[in-house]
Design an enzyme around this catalytic site. Structure first.
Site, mmCIF file in Angstrom:
data_model
loop_
_atom_site.group_PDB
_atom_site.id
_atom_site.type_symbol
_atom_site.label_atom_id
_atom_site.label_comp_id
_atom_site.label_asym_id
_atom_site.label_seq_id
_atom_site.Cartn_x
_atom_site.Cartn_y
_atom_site.Cartn_z
ATOM 1 N N LYS A 1 0.768 -1.299 -0.023
ATOM 2 C CA LYS A 1 0.040 0.042 -0.113
ATOM 3 C C LYS A 1 0.992 1.138 0.061
ATOM 4 C CE LYS A 1 -1.985 -1.128 3.838
ATOM 5 N NZ LYS A 1 -1.248 -2.373 4.391
ATOM 6 N N ARG B 1 -9.921 0.807 8.080
ATOM 7 C CA ARG B 1 -9.474 -0.728 8.616
ATOM 8 C C ARG B 1 -10.426 -1.458 9.023
ATOM 9 N NH1 ARG B 1 -3.672 0.323 8.677
ATOM 10 N NH2 ARG B 1 -2.539 -1.412 9.229
ATOM 11 N N ARG C 1 11.818 -5.966 5.373
ATOM 12 C CA ARG C 1 11.878 -4.461 5.103
ATOM 13 C C ARG C 1 12.382 -3.380 6.178
ATOM 14 N NH1 ARG C 1 5.826 -1.520 5.247
ATOM 15 N NH2 ARG C 1 5.864 -2.731 7.338
ATOM 16 N N ARG D 1 11.272 -1.368 11.361
ATOM 17 C CA ARG D 1 10.038 -0.731 12.275
ATOM 18 C C ARG D 1 10.015 -1.851 13.423
ATOM 19 N NH1 ARG D 1 4.950 0.343 8.252
ATOM 20 N NH2 ARG D 1 3.873 -0.762 9.810
ATOM 21 N N ARG E 1 -0.560 -8.828 13.638
ATOM 22 C CA ARG E 1 -0.943 -7.740 12.578
ATOM 23 C C ARG E 1 -1.825 -8.436 11.281
ATOM 24 N NH1 ARG E 1 4.225 -5.197 10.748
ATOM 25 N NH2 ARG E 1 2.898 -3.959 9.418
HETATM 26 P P1 AP5 Z 1 5.049 -1.568 1.637
HETATM 27 O O1 AP5 Z 1 4.600 -0.844 0.706
HETATM 28 O O2 AP5 Z 1 5.592 -0.867 2.794
HETATM 29 O O3 AP5 Z 1 3.482 -2.190 2.352
HETATM 30 P P2 AP5 Z 1 2.442 -1.930 3.119
HETATM 31 O O4 AP5 Z 1 1.018 -2.348 2.325
HETATM 32 O O5 AP5 Z 1 2.246 -0.181 3.249
HETATM 33 O O6 AP5 Z 1 2.571 -2.598 4.515
HETATM 34 P P3 AP5 Z 1 2.384 -2.074 5.862
HETATM 35 O O7 AP5 Z 1 3.206 -2.721 6.876
HETATM 36 O O8 AP5 Z 1 2.834 -0.321 5.938
HETATM 37 O O9 AP5 Z 1 0.992 -2.239 6.319
HETATM 38 P P4 AP5 Z 1 0.334 -2.024 7.815
HETATM 39 O O10 AP5 Z 1 -1.041 -2.084 7.014
HETATM 40 O O11 AP5 Z 1 0.671 -3.269 8.473
HETATM 41 O O12 AP5 Z 1 1.077 -0.859 8.391
HETATM 42 P P5 AP5 Z 1 0.652 0.532 8.740
HETATM 43 O O13 AP5 Z 1 1.793 1.623 8.599
HETATM 44 O O14 AP5 Z 1 -0.550 0.980 7.941
HETATM 45 O O15 AP5 Z 1 5.829 -2.785 1.457
HETATM 46 C C1 AP5 Z 1 6.150 -3.729 2.154
HETATM 47 C C2 AP5 Z 1 7.540 -4.364 1.899
HETATM 48 O O16 AP5 Z 1 7.651 -5.038 0.715
HETATM 49 C C3 AP5 Z 1 8.706 -3.347 1.529
HETATM 50 O O17 AP5 Z 1 9.939 -3.691 2.199
HETATM 51 C C4 AP5 Z 1 8.553 -3.118 0.187
HETATM 52 O O18 AP5 Z 1 9.893 -2.638 -0.247
HETATM 53 C C5 AP5 Z 1 8.378 -4.625 -0.526
HETATM 54 N N1 AP5 Z 1 7.678 -4.282 -1.575
HETATM 55 C C6 AP5 Z 1 6.528 -3.499 -1.760
HETATM 56 N N2 AP5 Z 1 6.028 -4.081 -3.049
HETATM 57 C C7 AP5 Z 1 6.931 -5.162 -3.536
HETATM 58 C C8 AP5 Z 1 6.957 -5.916 -4.648
HETATM 59 N N3 AP5 Z 1 5.880 -5.683 -5.756
HETATM 60 N N4 AP5 Z 1 7.737 -6.825 -4.814
HETATM 61 C C9 AP5 Z 1 8.600 -7.134 -3.822
HETATM 62 N N5 AP5 Z 1 8.568 -6.448 -2.779
HETATM 63 C C10 AP5 Z 1 7.923 -5.441 -2.695
HETATM 64 O O19 AP5 Z 1 -0.244 0.391 10.250
HETATM 65 C C11 AP5 Z 1 0.849 0.223 11.342
HETATM 66 C C12 AP5 Z 1 -0.208 0.197 12.622
HETATM 67 O O20 AP5 Z 1 -0.499 1.421 12.768
HETATM 68 C C13 AP5 Z 1 -1.332 -0.812 12.793
HETATM 69 O O21 AP5 Z 1 -0.697 -1.996 12.951
HETATM 70 C C14 AP5 Z 1 -2.244 0.068 13.804
HETATM 71 O O22 AP5 Z 1 -1.693 -0.353 15.008
HETATM 72 C C15 AP5 Z 1 -1.728 1.316 13.377
HETATM 73 N N6 AP5 Z 1 -2.743 1.940 12.271
HETATM 74 C C16 AP5 Z 1 -2.525 2.272 11.143
HETATM 75 N N7 AP5 Z 1 -3.922 2.635 10.371
HETATM 76 C C17 AP5 Z 1 -4.685 2.344 11.548
HETATM 77 C C18 AP5 Z 1 -6.182 2.591 11.418
HETATM 78 N N8 AP5 Z 1 -6.776 2.937 10.260
HETATM 79 N N9 AP5 Z 1 -6.692 2.295 12.423
HETATM 80 C C19 AP5 Z 1 -6.392 1.763 13.573
HETATM 81 N N10 AP5 Z 1 -4.907 1.647 13.730
HETATM 82 C C20 AP5 Z 1 -4.223 2.034 12.607
HETATM 83 MG MG MG Z 2 2.413 1.274 4.893
#
Ligand code: AP5
Ligand code: MG
Length: 219
Positions: A13, A88, A127, A160, A171
């Protein structure tokens, strides 16, 4: 255009959101990034959010919803926005819908990036992220030129806290239980488009822009 990027942790994402933001010239709004910035600067919100983020569970809706409602009313969102990591759960989706309605806006597409579990774990555990500019790397798939340093701004890259193996499982479980039902929710509204999230970043981006172009033709 108002977009939602849906997908499990590690689906891409953030990677796609950044890319699409440049293409469509609309801001990417990552609730995870906003929360992490608050954790870093130890704001009241950050201190509260950290307890939840470190466990891999969702931060309470009231905290996140207020954050997003404020953000989408800012000037740079007049032509649209890309939501990454929000909504979410069903409650967040409903509040988003009613807020947008009051603003005379709506969601145009909810794009689901589809990646199997084994690959998600591989991506998350490898990552690394730049402390300064947020650029994302992977120790095997996309390593920086100099180990431990960002290619773009020469700052330190780090893992992270919630990318440690013990938190990744939590997660993914939260995703299955709370976020996955949004696929049905947006399918029911005719807004859901699924793309295969395996392959090169450019290929996946093309699938997303193609799905949007096709969907826009039909509307
Ligand atoms: P990346 O693009 O970073 O993936 P992502 O989908 O953004 O993954 P996240 O871990 O950021 O998602 P998340 O939903 O768990 O975390 P968030 O920060 O939103 O890619 C991942 C890896 O793969 C990277 O190394 C990249 O280089 C690699 N990659 C990408 N594309 C690739 C490809 N095509 N091929 C190979 N490799 C590839 O949330 C974190 C925390 O915040 C949550 O757990 C929660 O506690 C809180 N939070 C956030 N939003 C909310 C909400 N709306 N409500 C409540 N709590 C929330
Ligand atoms: Mg992300």
């Amino acid at each position: 255009m108002n977009l939602i990027l849906l997908g499990a942790p590690g689906a891409g994402k953030g990677t796609q959101g950044k890319n699409l933001s440049e293409t469509y010239r609309i801001p990417q709004i990552s609730t995870g990034d906003i929360l992490r910035a608050n954790v870093r600067s130890k704001t009241q919100l950050g201190v509260k959010a950290r307890e939840y983020m470190d466990k891999g569970v969702l931060v309470p809706d009231d905290v996140v919803v207020n954050m997003v409602v404020d953000r989408i009313q800012q000037e740079d969102c007049v032509n649209g926005f890309i939501l990454d990591g929000f909504p979410r759960n069903l409650n967040q989706a409903e509040v988003l819908e009613s807020t947008l309605k009051k603003m005379g806006k709506k969601i145009d597409f909810a794009i689901g990036i589809d990646v199997e579990r084994k690959e998600l774990v591989r991506r998350l555990s490898g990552r690394r992220v730049c402390r300064k500019c947020g650029a994302s790397y992977h120790v095997i798939f996309n390593p920086p030129v100099n180990i431990g340093m960002c290619d773009k701004c020469d700052s330190e890259i780090y893992q992270r806290d919630d990318d440690k193996e013990e938190t990744i499982g939590a997660r993914l479980k939260v995703y299955e239980e709370e976020t996955f039902p949004l696929i049905e929710y947006y399918t029911g509204k005719g807004l859901y488009r699924s793309v295969d999230g395996i392959g090169s970043v450019d290929r996946i981006k093309k699938s997303i822009t193609d799905a949007i172009a096709k969907g826009s033709d039909n509307s």
